[in-house]
Design a protein around this motif. Structure first.
Motif, PDB file in Angstrom:
ATOM      1  N   TYR A   1       7.209  17.186  10.722  1.00 29.61           N
ATOM      2  CA  TYR A   1       6.537  15.895  10.568  1.00 29.61           C
ATOM      3  C   TYR A   1       6.572  15.068  11.846  1.00 29.61           C
ATOM      4  CZ  TYR A   1      11.466  15.173   9.374  1.00 29.61           C
ATOM      5  OH  TYR A   1      12.842  15.200   9.364  1.00 29.61           O
ATOM      6  N   SER A   2       7.504  15.386  12.752  1.00 27.91           N
ATOM      7  CA  SER A   2       7.578  14.627  14.006  1.00 27.91           C
ATOM      8  C   SER A   2       6.289  14.742  14.812  1.00 27.91           C
ATOM      9  CB  SER A   2       8.764  15.105  14.848  1.00 27.91           C
ATOM     10  OG  SER A   2       8.586  16.441  15.280  1.00 27.91           O
ATOM     11  N   GLN A   3       5.530  15.817  14.598  1.00 25.67           N
ATOM     12  CA  GLN A   3       4.283  16.010  15.352  1.00 25.67           C
ATOM     13  C   GLN A   3       3.236  14.965  14.986  1.00 25.67           C
ATOM     14  OE1 GLN A   3       3.298  20.514  15.848  1.00 25.67           O
ATOM     15  NE2 GLN A   3       4.496  20.333  13.959  1.00 25.67           N
ATOM     16  N   TRP A   4       3.253  14.499  13.746  1.00 27.18           N
ATOM     17  CA  TRP A   4       2.327  13.448  13.326  1.00 27.18           C
ATOM     18  C   TRP A   4       2.913  12.055  13.534  1.00 27.18           C
ATOM     19  CZ3 TRP A   4       0.130  15.466   7.972  1.00 27.18           C
ATOM     20  CH2 TRP A   4      -0.891  16.406   8.230  1.00 27.18           C
ATOM     21  N   GLY A   5       4.196  11.997  13.851  1.00 23.65           N
ATOM     22  CA  GLY A   5       4.829  10.704  14.041  1.00 23.65           C
ATOM     23  C   GLY A   5       4.843   9.882  12.768  1.00 23.65           C
ATOM     24  N   ILE A   6       5.158  10.535  11.649  1.00 25.42           N
ATOM     25  CA  ILE A   6       5.118   9.875  10.345  1.00 25.42           C
ATOM     26  C   ILE A   6       6.507   9.915   9.706  1.00 25.42           C
ATOM     27  CG2 ILE A   6       2.693  10.438   9.942  1.00 25.42           C
ATOM     28  CD1 ILE A   6       3.700  12.730   8.079  1.00 25.42           C
ATOM     29  N   VAL A   7       6.646   9.165   8.639  1.00 25.82           N
ATOM     30  CA  VAL A   7       7.887   9.180   7.889  1.00 25.82           C
ATOM     31  C   VAL A   7       8.157  10.586   7.365  1.00 25.82           C
ATOM     32  CG1 VAL A   7       6.792   8.552   5.710  1.00 25.82           C
ATOM     33  CG2 VAL A   7       9.176   7.994   6.073  1.00 25.82           C
ATOM     34  N   GLU A   8       9.416  10.981   7.357  1.00 25.71           N
ATOM     35  CA  GLU A   8       9.806  12.325   6.946  1.00 25.71           C
ATOM     36  C   GLU A   8       9.448  12.608   5.489  1.00 25.71           C
ATOM     37  OE1 GLU A   8      12.916   9.516   5.779  1.00 25.71           O
ATOM     38  OE2 GLU A   8      11.800   9.836   7.628  1.00 25.71           O
ATOM     39  N   SER A   9       8.726  13.665   5.240  1.00 24.29           N
ATOM     40  CA  SER A   9       8.493  14.260   3.905  1.00 24.29           C
ATOM     41  C   SER A   9       7.749  13.385   2.906  1.00 24.29           C
ATOM     42  CB  SER A   9       9.822  14.691   3.247  1.00 24.29           C
ATOM     43  OG  SER A   9      10.495  15.648   3.997  1.00 24.29           O
ATOM     44  N   TRP A  10       8.021  12.089   2.875  1.00 23.83           N
ATOM     45  CA  TRP A  10       7.648  11.260   1.727  1.00 23.83           C
ATOM     46  C   TRP A  10       6.150  11.151   1.485  1.00 23.83           C
ATOM     47  CZ3 TRP A  10      10.958   9.863  -1.927  1.00 23.83           C
ATOM     48  CH2 TRP A  10      12.318   9.927  -1.634  1.00 23.83           C
ATOM     49  N   SER A  11       5.334  11.378   2.497  1.00 19.43           N
ATOM     50  CA  SER A  11       3.890  11.286   2.289  1.00 19.43           C
ATOM     51  C   SER A  11       3.371  12.376   1.365  1.00 19.43           C
ATOM     52  CB  SER A  11       3.153  11.348   3.632  1.00 19.43           C
ATOM     53  OG  SER A  11       3.447  12.552   4.321  1.00 19.43           O
ATOM     54  N   LEU A  12       4.173  13.409   1.119  1.00 20.00           N
ATOM     55  CA  LEU A  12       3.787  14.471   0.185  1.00 20.00           C
ATOM     56  C   LEU A  12       3.930  14.027  -1.272  1.00 20.00           C
ATOM     57  CD1 LEU A  12       5.599  17.495   1.874  1.00 20.00           C
ATOM     58  CD2 LEU A  12       3.143  17.029   1.900  1.00 20.00           C
ATOM     59  N   CYS A  13       4.655  12.955  -1.488  1.00 15.25           N
ATOM     60  CA  CYS A  13       4.986  12.528  -2.844  1.00 15.25           C
ATOM     61  C   CYS A  13       3.975  11.501  -3.338  1.00 15.25           C
ATOM     62  CB  CYS A  13       6.391  11.937  -2.856  1.00 15.25           C
ATOM     63  SG  CYS A  13       6.959  11.482  -4.489  1.00 15.25           S
ATOM     64  N   PRO A  14       3.178  11.826  -4.377  1.00 12.97           N
ATOM     65  CA  PRO A  14       2.163  10.877  -4.859  1.00 12.97           C
ATOM     66  C   PRO A  14       2.747   9.524  -5.220  1.00 12.97           C
ATOM     67  CG  PRO A  14       1.845  13.035  -5.867  1.00 12.97           C
ATOM     68  CD  PRO A  14       3.142  13.100  -5.126  1.00 12.97           C
ATOM     69  N   GLU A  15       3.949   9.504  -5.693  1.00 10.91           N
ATOM     70  CA  GLU A  15       4.613   8.266  -6.098  1.00 10.91           C
ATOM     71  C   GLU A  15       4.774   7.300  -4.923  1.00 10.91           C
ATOM     72  OE1 GLU A  15       8.931   7.117  -8.122  1.00 10.91           O
ATOM     73  OE2 GLU A  15       8.577   9.109  -7.270  1.00 10.91           O
ATOM     74  N   ASP A  16       4.863   7.840  -3.705  1.00 12.29           N
ATOM     75  CA  ASP A  16       5.216   7.020  -2.549  1.00 12.29           C
ATOM     76  C   ASP A  16       4.049   6.748  -1.610  1.00 12.29           C
ATOM     77  OD1 ASP A  16       8.228   6.668  -2.788  1.00 12.29           O
ATOM     78  OD2 ASP A  16       7.997   8.815  -3.108  1.00 12.29           O
ATOM     79  N   GLU A  17       2.845   6.985  -2.066  1.00  6.87           N
ATOM     80  CA  GLU A  17       1.663   6.780  -1.214  1.00  6.87           C
ATOM     81  C   GLU A  17       1.555   5.329  -0.750  1.00  6.87           C
ATOM     82  OE1 GLU A  17      -2.210   5.655   0.071  1.00  6.87           O
ATOM     83  OE2 GLU A  17      -1.334   5.001  -1.835  1.00  6.87           O
ATOM     84  N   GLY A  18       2.030   4.407  -1.558  1.00  3.69           N
ATOM     85  CA  GLY A  18       1.879   2.993  -1.233  1.00  3.69           C
ATOM     86  C   GLY A  18       2.554   2.575   0.051  1.00  3.69           C
ATOM     87  N   TRP A  19       3.662   3.219   0.401  1.00  2.00           N
ATOM     88  CA  TRP A  19       4.354   2.816   1.623  1.00  2.00           C
ATOM     89  C   TRP A  19       4.319   3.873   2.719  1.00  2.00           C
ATOM     90  CZ3 TRP A  19       8.813   5.357   3.356  1.00  2.00           C
ATOM     91  CH2 TRP A  19       9.415   6.220   2.447  1.00  2.00           C
ATOM     92  N   THR A  20       3.920   5.118   2.376  1.00  3.27           N
ATOM     93  CA  THR A  20       3.834   6.140   3.416  1.00  3.27           C
ATOM     94  C   THR A  20       2.440   6.168   4.070  1.00  3.27           C
ATOM     95  OG1 THR A  20       3.258   7.831   1.774  1.00  3.27           O
ATOM     96  CG2 THR A  20       5.574   7.608   2.365  1.00  3.27           C
ATOM     97  N   GLN A  21       1.418   5.722   3.317  1.00  2.96           N
ATOM     98  CA  GLN A  21       0.072   5.544   3.871  1.00  2.96           C
ATOM     99  C   GLN A  21      -0.447   6.771   4.624  1.00  2.96           C
ATOM    100  OE1 GLN A  21      -2.089   2.726   3.466  1.00  2.96           O
ATOM    101  NE2 GLN A  21      -0.599   2.460   1.825  1.00  2.96           N
ATOM    102  N   ARG A  22      -0.903   7.757   3.861  1.00  2.22           N
ATOM    103  CA  ARG A  22      -1.483   8.951   4.476  1.00  2.22           C
ATOM    104  C   ARG A  22      -2.717   8.559   5.294  1.00  2.22           C
ATOM    105  NH1 ARG A  22      -0.695  10.861  -0.890  1.00  2.22           N
ATOM    106  NH2 ARG A  22      -2.933  10.799  -1.264  1.00  2.22           N
ATOM    107  N   LYS A  23      -2.844   9.172   6.458  1.00  6.97           N
ATOM    108  CA  LYS A  23      -3.977   8.875   7.336  1.00  6.97           C
ATOM    109  C   LYS A  23      -5.149   9.790   7.013  1.00  6.97           C
ATOM    110  CE  LYS A  23      -0.994   7.326  11.103  1.00  6.97           C
ATOM    111  NZ  LYS A  23      -0.582   7.540  12.514  1.00  6.97           N
ATOM    112  N   PRO A  24      -6.380   9.256   6.947  1.00  8.11           N
ATOM    113  CA  PRO A  24      -7.550  10.061   6.581  1.00  8.11           C
ATOM    114  C   PRO A  24      -7.755  11.282   7.472  1.00  8.11           C
ATOM    115  CG  PRO A  24      -8.094   7.730   6.563  1.00  8.11           C
ATOM    116  CD  PRO A  24      -6.718   7.828   7.137  1.00  8.11           C
ATOM    117  N   GLU A  25      -7.393  11.148   8.759  1.00  6.07           N
ATOM    118  CA  GLU A  25      -7.600  12.280   9.667  1.00  6.07           C
ATOM    119  C   GLU A  25      -6.674  13.450   9.349  1.00  6.07           C
ATOM    120  OE1 GLU A  25      -5.179   9.210  12.137  1.00  6.07           O
ATOM    121  OE2 GLU A  25      -6.685   9.226  10.542  1.00  6.07           O
ATOM    122  N   HIS A  26      -5.685  13.232   8.503  1.00  5.22           N
ATOM    123  CA  HIS A  26      -4.775  14.303   8.117  1.00  5.22           C
ATOM    124  C   HIS A  26      -5.182  14.954   6.801  1.00  5.22           C
ATOM    125  CE1 HIS A  26      -1.464  12.163  10.671  1.00  5.22           C
ATOM    126  NE2 HIS A  26      -2.264  12.905  11.415  1.00  5.22           N
ATOM    127  N   GLY A  27      -6.300  14.522   6.233  1.00  3.83           N
ATOM    128  CA  GLY A  27      -6.781  15.124   4.998  1.00  3.83           C
ATOM    129  C   GLY A  27      -7.385  14.087   4.070  1.00  3.83           C
TER     130      GLY A  27
END
Length: 480
Positions: free
Chosen positions: A62-88
């Motif tokens: 995950y360090s390659q995207w510079g994002i929070v560790e793991s949590w963006s995979l969890c639907p419950e945590d989308e509100g604070w991990t904020q998946r970026k559109p360019e990643h899918g």
């Protein structure tokens, strides 16, 4: 709510928490602490409590995207991990692209000796490394999965240092550190935890283990086998630091804790089996089954927070140097003064400070992290005798003054802190002497001249020496 065996303690935040730390990662301190009975564990805990200061490292693809560790995979945590559109665009595209980060992970600047040198100079005595986070990517050479850094699917697998866990453990151990293996009990990559037959809804297992006991049994074996690898194949391991406290027996859920109320199914992973295996492989190993009270939570772990008062059980605050546990480009690193103040507050309340620094995709720390460690080293060179092998002593904290004692009670250390961006030394230090302590000698660490001081009843006044002191002053009292 935070508990010790006898009293309730309120956890307060010492430093502000960025959204990247995430409310979903907040951990309560468990009630019902159970003191270990194994003499080797007790001795290991005592030594660990002497060490006071450790290095935590969250690192993965995950360090390659510079994002929070793991949590963006969890639907419950989308509100604070904020998946970026360019990643899918869709969730499933995102997961596929996230998992494909394995295919580009190549941290060729990885040099654990550089980390160990900087950490040791700064006074750190133990290291805890994320061998596997919730995303399931193993930073060690597991035989249970091909989703690992040593897989042929990972470019770094051809590097002689591909098994980064082994390299880190061997390097730091050779430099005298205690070794801690962070390991996530939940694994969002394996079909035995997040079964593709069902979509994941939250961080928990996405099926009912009581309805599918065979599948859950395979997950228990999968986890057991990986932990057996870590405690068998990587030299002496002193601490097994288990994260993901929602994987727990249903009967241990504390309904007063908000995040535990989200656990709806039984997730007993058989910690007795795991713990006994770990102790057989590593006699005396400290097991930290976070937030699950009982035999396998040998110390408690407030996260991004410092207890307001001393705890009467072994504890450790894990706190980030930046705003995030994982690597974030241009992260804002805490000033060295803040790090010193945090250390002082933690040790005066009887705890350990586990300071997290996140390596980047190239396999190295930001220069800012090295700068902080170098500044810490300068302060530690002067004041280490007041930090290590100390314990808490009443009154613990009065105004700007914080107390520790030597284990034989012959030395008392008083730290003076000040508000603001730079340390302001007062014209004189005035503080309470702990009850029953007869003063023979007074020193201000970092000053070799004679100290002018006086005592009236239980109050001591010391004229400040004419010397510059960075971050905090330390007065050391020796008894008659």
């Amino acid at each position: 709510m935070v508990h010790t065996r006898k009293i309730n303690i309120l956890l307060v935040l010492f430093t502000s928490i960025c959204y990247l730390s995430g409310y979903s990662q907040a951990h309560n301190v468990s009630s019902g602490y159970q003191k270990p009975s194994d003499p080797q564990v007790i001795a290991n805990l005592e030594t660990w409590q002497d060490m006071k200061f450790g290095l935590f490292m969250h690192w993965g693809t995950y360090s390659q995207w510079g994002i929070v560790e793991s949590w963006s995979l969890c639907p419950e945590d989308e509100g604070w991990t904020q998946r970026k559109p360019e990643h899918g665009e869709s969730y499933y595209d995102y997961v596929k692209n996230y998992e494909n980060l394995q295919k580009t992970f190549n941290p060729t600047d990885f040099d654990p000796q550089k980390w160990s040198n900087a950490a040791k100079a700064a006074g750190m005595k133990y290291v805890v490394f994320t061998t596997k986070h919730h995303d399931g990517f193993a930073m060690f050479d597991t035989q249970e999965s091909d989703y690992k850094i040593t897989s042929a699917n990972t470019p770094f697998s051809t590097n002689p240092k591909a098994d980064v866990t082994k390299e880190i453990f061997n390097t730091f151990r050779n430099d005298g550190f205690k070794i801690g293996a962070y390991f996530s009990k939940p694994d969002w990559h394996t079909e035995y935890y997040w079964w593709p037959y069902f979509p994941p809804k939250d961080r928990n297992v996405n099926y009912d283990p009581t309805k599918y006991p065979e599948r859950w049994g395979k997950y228990k074996d999968f986890t057991y086998n990986q932990l057996n690898e870590l405690t068998s194949n990587y030299g002496k391991v002193d601490i097994l630091w288990l994260d993901g406290g929602w994987v727990r027996p249903f009967k241990t859920i504390d309904p007063t804790v908000e995040w535990q109320r989200t656990i709806k199914v039984e997730q007993d992973i058989d910690m007795d089996r795991i713990g006994k295996m770990a102790r057989q492989n590593q006699p005396g190993i400290i097991v930290v089954d976070r937030t699950v009270p009982g035999e396998w939570e040998n110390y408690v772990t407030p996260e991004q927070a410092v207890p307001e008062h001393p705890l009467d059980i072994p504890w450790e605050s894990c706190i980030t140097m930046g705003n995030s546990f994982s690597y974030i480009p241009d992260d804002q690193y805490k000033p060295t003064k803040t790090i010193v103040e945090t250390l002082v507050k933690i040790i005066s309340r009887g705890g350990n400070y586990l300071l997290n620094i996140a390596p980047g995709p190239n396999g190295d720390f930001d220069q800012a992290a090295y700068d902080r460690l170098e500044e810490l080293a300068s302060w530690m060179n002067v004041n280490e005798s007041a930090v290590f092998a100390t314990r808490a002593i009443a009154p613990y904290h009065e105004g700007d003054y914080y107390y520790t004692r030597s284990k034989d009670n012959k030395v008392i250390n008083i730290f003076h802190l000040s508000e603001g961006d730079t340390y302001q030394k007062p014209s004189s230090f005035e503080f309470t002497v702990p009850a029953g302590f007869d003063i023979k000698d007074v020193r201000v660490l970092g000053y070799s001249g004679k100290i002018k001081w006086s005592k009236k009843q239980d109050k001591v006044t010391i004229q400040s020496p004419k010397t510059d002191l960075a971050y905090a002053s330390v007065i050391q009292l020796k008894s008659k």
